[in-house]
Each structure stands twice: as structure tokens, then as C-alpha cells.
Enzyme design. Sequence first.
Site, mmCIF file in Angstrom:
data_model
loop_
_atom_site.group_PDB
_atom_site.id
_atom_site.type_symbol
_atom_site.label_atom_id
_atom_site.label_comp_id
_atom_site.label_asym_id
_atom_site.label_seq_id
_atom_site.Cartn_x
_atom_site.Cartn_y
_atom_site.Cartn_z
ATOM 1 N N ARG A 217 0.841 -1.192 0.000
ATOM 2 C CA ARG A 217 0.000 0.000 0.000
ATOM 3 C C ARG A 217 0.877 1.243 0.000
ATOM 4 N NH1 ARG A 217 -3.329 -2.541 -1.839
ATOM 5 N NH2 ARG A 217 -5.490 -2.890 -1.212
ATOM 6 N N HIS A 265 -0.803 0.297 -10.273
ATOM 7 C CA HIS A 265 -1.469 -0.625 -9.328
ATOM 8 C C HIS A 265 -1.954 -1.881 -10.046
ATOM 9 C CE1 HIS A 265 -3.645 -0.604 -5.197
ATOM 10 N NE2 HIS A 265 -3.362 -1.845 -5.562
#
Length: 302
Positions: A217, A265
Site C-alpha cells: 500500500r 497498481h
Amino acid sequence: MLNRLYLCSENHDQYADLLSQARLPGLTLTTRLEEANLVLADPPVFANQLEHAHQLVWLQSTFAGCDALLANPKRDYQLTNVRGIFGPLMSEYVFGQLLSFTRHLHEYQAQQTERRWSPISYRSLQGMHMVILGTGSIGAHVAMTAKHFGMTVTGVSRSGAPITPFDDVVSNTDLHHALSSADVIVSTLPSTPQTKHLLNADSLSHCHHALLFNVGRGPVLEEQGLLSAIEKQNIRHAFLDVFATEPLGNDHPFWSHPAISVTPHISAISVPEQVVMLFKENYLRWINGEPLQYVVNVESGY
């Protein structure tokens, strides 16, 4: 008992088709969130609707990371996430990037366009030291792949408890020492108050020309601290797939930095077929009164 499931995902139609094919007993789909006792959702897409889920008892996330949901104070439901399917995908990403960089494949591609034959010396992965932040299923799979390449692998976790396949595991209090001997650093950590900016100017200053991957993250990495670490040559190159704010702004310095590789991502995407398989198994546990798998601890954030 009739269970009403509300879907909230960018892949809504695909999930609806797969669930229809699964023919789960006592389950019906609903478009009315206020009457749903079950939810299957992408956390970022559903987060702003959570407070309206008045009948919610169980929410199955389609992602591993649930920080978008945990930011909401609502806690009167059981939350499960997806585990066990992202490790292989994360490993493919890390080692694809790592081998391409260490074997100079981009340079050879450029040489080919110039019809130039110029071998470049390289260092094998064998004998390198990889430090992996996070020893869960994703971190463990990356570690197992690293072992196949002959690397030594240190895990970093909150408890520091030993676990296979890591050569050793240290606690967060020993992070600086672990980073000081790392050739490659991989963060698979979730976003929690405890992990925010764990990789910062201070911790990265202990590195010695290491390669850094962030596939967990974005908030784990302090962005300005990374730029400082690169400038001081603590970090040789950073491969970043996650960011504090996504998508990355057009004016963000990471886009044009020669020592940073940016990807949007994509290191491990949720595959609806696999998610529905996990949901099906959990749902059958649910209706049989058995404990659910992959329950997220809302206090720890994972």
C-alpha cells in the site's frame, strides 16, 4: 433463511453472472443496499456507501487491502478479504522487474535498435539478500520465489515470529538493522496507522544502494523520504505500483524520475472467478454456522 447480497464492483456484471452460475443455496442478489445482509464489494468503490448498509452482517472484500473500509468507524459487521491468490501474481511482478533491471534488458533493447553488440556485466540474484516487509501469504510467496533464485530472505513483521520460508524474521524494532544489509527490499504491508511512513527518510538512510519495491500500500512509503534516499544513493532504484494518492497526479515528480519505475497498481489484480470461488466457500461456511475464513481484524487492519 434468505440471504440478500448487494454487489458493488467495477466488475459488477461479471460477478453477477458468476454468482448466478454458482447457484448458492438461499442467496439472492439485490440492488437495494438497505435490505442487504451480505455485500461483495471492491473496498474503494463501496467505502462511501458503507454507512447506508443498515442490515449488513458480513462483507466480503474483493481485494486483499481493506483500508478504504476501515477508515469508516462502522464496525458492526464481519469483514473478510481475499487471500492466497495474490502471492503468485506479486512474485511475477517483483521478479519480472528485478530480473529485467539486473540483467539490463532495457539497455539491450535499446542496443538492438542501434544494431550494437555490447555485453554489460551483471550480478546474479544468487547470494543477494532480500528483506520483505510483511510475512503474510503474499510476503511468504515472494520469499519462496526468492529462495528458488538462491537469495537469503529476511522477513519483517510486527511480532518477529519465525515462519517458513524466511531464513529469519525480525520485528519492526529491528527494521533499520535489516535494511542495512538488504540488496532488495519488498514491502507487501497493508495500510494501517502502524505502517504509515514506516519506510521514510530515516529508515531508508540505513540502506546501501538497495533496490526498493512497494507492492503493498502506498502510505507505507514516505514519498519525499524516498526522493531523499535516492539522492543520497541509499536507494538505487524504486519500483512502485502503489501510491498514497491514486491515480498518480500528472505533475508528480515520480513520473519523470530516472531512478523510479511507476506502474498503475497492476502487480496483482482481483480475478472475479477466483474471488467468487473464495466467496462460495465462505458462504457455505456461513450458512452452516462455521467460522469464516480470511477474517480481517479491524483493529490491526489486516
